[in-house]
Design a protein around this motif. Structure first.
Motif, mmCIF file in Angstrom:
data_model
loop_
_atom_site.group_PDB
_atom_site.id
_atom_site.type_symbol
_atom_site.label_atom_id
_atom_site.label_comp_id
_atom_site.label_asym_id
_atom_site.label_seq_id
_atom_site.Cartn_x
_atom_site.Cartn_y
_atom_site.Cartn_z
ATOM 1 N N ARG A 80 0.445 8.173 -13.170
ATOM 2 C CA ARG A 80 1.017 8.413 -11.852
ATOM 3 C C ARG A 80 0.199 9.479 -11.142
ATOM 4 O O ARG A 80 -0.123 10.522 -11.706
ATOM 5 C CB ARG A 80 2.469 8.865 -11.978
ATOM 6 N N SER A 86 -3.801 0.476 -4.967
ATOM 7 C CA SER A 86 -3.399 -0.434 -3.901
ATOM 8 C C SER A 86 -4.484 -1.437 -3.578
ATOM 9 O O SER A 86 -4.209 -2.602 -3.333
ATOM 10 C CB SER A 86 -3.073 0.352 -2.631
ATOM 11 N N ARG A 89 0.826 -1.205 0.000
ATOM 12 C CA ARG A 89 0.000 0.000 0.000
ATOM 13 C C ARG A 89 0.859 1.253 0.000
ATOM 14 O O ARG A 89 0.547 2.242 -0.665
ATOM 15 C CB ARG A 89 -0.929 0.000 1.219
ATOM 16 N N ARG A 90 1.974 1.238 0.742
ATOM 17 C CA ARG A 90 2.832 2.417 0.798
ATOM 18 C C ARG A 90 3.546 2.648 -0.520
ATOM 19 O O ARG A 90 3.972 3.762 -0.799
ATOM 20 C CB ARG A 90 3.859 2.246 1.927
ATOM 21 N N ARG A 91 3.682 1.593 -1.352
ATOM 22 C CA ARG A 91 4.403 1.734 -2.612
ATOM 23 C C ARG A 91 3.483 2.027 -3.783
ATOM 24 O O ARG A 91 3.931 2.223 -4.889
ATOM 25 C CB ARG A 91 5.189 0.449 -2.912
ATOM 26 N N ARG A 92 2.214 1.990 -3.582
ATOM 27 C CA ARG A 92 1.257 2.191 -4.669
ATOM 28 C C ARG A 92 0.325 3.341 -4.316
ATOM 29 O O ARG A 92 0.098 3.645 -3.156
ATOM 30 C CB ARG A 92 0.416 0.927 -4.886
ATOM 31 N N ARG A 93 -0.277 3.959 -5.304
ATOM 32 C CA ARG A 93 -1.285 4.968 -5.023
ATOM 33 C C ARG A 93 -2.503 4.290 -4.422
ATOM 34 O O ARG A 93 -2.744 3.116 -4.630
ATOM 35 C CB ARG A 93 -1.654 5.723 -6.294
ATOM 36 N N GLN A 153 2.558 11.552 -5.259
ATOM 37 C CA GLN A 153 3.928 11.120 -5.025
ATOM 38 C C GLN A 153 4.104 9.609 -5.134
ATOM 39 O O GLN A 153 5.203 9.095 -4.921
ATOM 40 C CB GLN A 153 4.374 11.577 -3.626
ATOM 41 N N GLU A 154 3.027 8.898 -5.475
ATOM 42 C CA GLU A 154 3.132 7.450 -5.581
ATOM 43 C C GLU A 154 4.008 7.071 -6.771
ATOM 44 O O GLU A 154 3.960 7.715 -7.820
ATOM 45 C CB GLU A 154 1.743 6.830 -5.750
#
Length: 266
Positions: A171, A41, A33-37, A174-175
């Motif tokens: 994009r 996610s 989840r932290r690495r994807r929008r 900031q994801e």
């Protein structure tokens, strides 16, 4: 973290009641989840949950980790056990693919990684070829995970149906962008999106996944195919070393997902 637990909790409904903790999967899902929008996610977590918890079962008391075997060509890895009964589903999948993808075997990742019983691994699939398959080639073992989710299932698990107009390659904020992401609008209005995932994060289940090719086919009725073409995993329950490339290429995934053989009849 509560939303992650709720989503994954719903995703494993109908897959039996495993006696082990799902904490490792929740931890991995949180990292994803932290690495994807945020919007993307949710769908990725469903794929991870499906890959870790929902497994096919053909009935009876057979070994749930190896429910069937079908060969699409000569196997490059030797085996010391007697051949398992041929799986009609694995044979149908093999018939749609070139022989050089290797030997195809229907498996249960939950049984392999968590030693689940047939009852714990039981689930119901919507598509005729939905399931989890091991691909043996050149001494390595990769995996194909294929799942069709209808509109109602997506609304229950994600709060909304799939939308062909959504650009999964775009994009947001900031994801990080998806690697090598390709979005294709098909003539019938469906949208196929594929991208590479390095899987360079680890959970607490002693399993490390290799790079994979991920795909989603979003359909106009709000349903969606989710597929992972993985180079394999290392750690508990592994069947062999990683493949050097995902078992199915981008073009092979497209041909498989857009063919009539993966759709429910009627």
């Amino acid at each position: 973290m509560n939303d992650v637990r709720e989503l994954l909790g719903r995703a494993v409904e109908g897959a039996g009641k495993p006696a082990f903790s799902a904490g490792a999967v929740y931890a991995k899902a949180d990292r994803i989840r932290r690495r994807r929008r945020v919007a993307a996610s949710a769908a990725v977590l469903v794929v991870v949950a499906a890959g870790a918890f929902t497994l096919p079962r053909t009935g009876g008391d057979e070994d749930p980790a190896h429910t069937s075997v079908a060969s699409a060509g000569p196997s490059a890895s030797p085996t010391t056990s007697a051949p398992a009964p041929a799986s009609a589903k694995a044979e149908r999948l093999a018939a749609l693919l070139p022989a050089d993808v290797g030997e195809i075997e229907e498996v249960s990742l939950l049984a392999l990684i968590k030693n689940a019983t047939p009852e714990q691994a039981r689930t119901t699939y919507l598509g005729p070829l939905d399931g989890q398959y091991a691909f043996r080639k050149d001494g390595g073992v990769g995996y194909l995970l294929l799942t069709l989710m209808d509109r109602e299932a997506l609304e229950r698990k994600m709060g909304r149906p799939a939308d062909p107009a959504e650009d999964l390659c775009a994009r947001i904020g900031q994801e990080p962008a998806r690697d090598d992401c390709v979005r294709e609008v098909l003539p019938d209005g469906r949208t196929l999106t594929t991208w590479h995932d390095s899987m360079d994060y680890s959970g607490d289940d002693n399993v490390g996944w290799g790079p994979e090719l991920v795909g989603r086919l979003t359909q106009s009725d709000g349903s969606q195919f989710l597929v992972r073409s993985s180079t394999g995993f290392e750690g508990s329950g592994t069947l062999g070393p990683l493949l050097t490339e995902p078992p199915l290429s981008r073009q092979q995934l497209k041909k498989l997902l857009t063919g009539p053989e993966v759709l429910p009849k009627g």
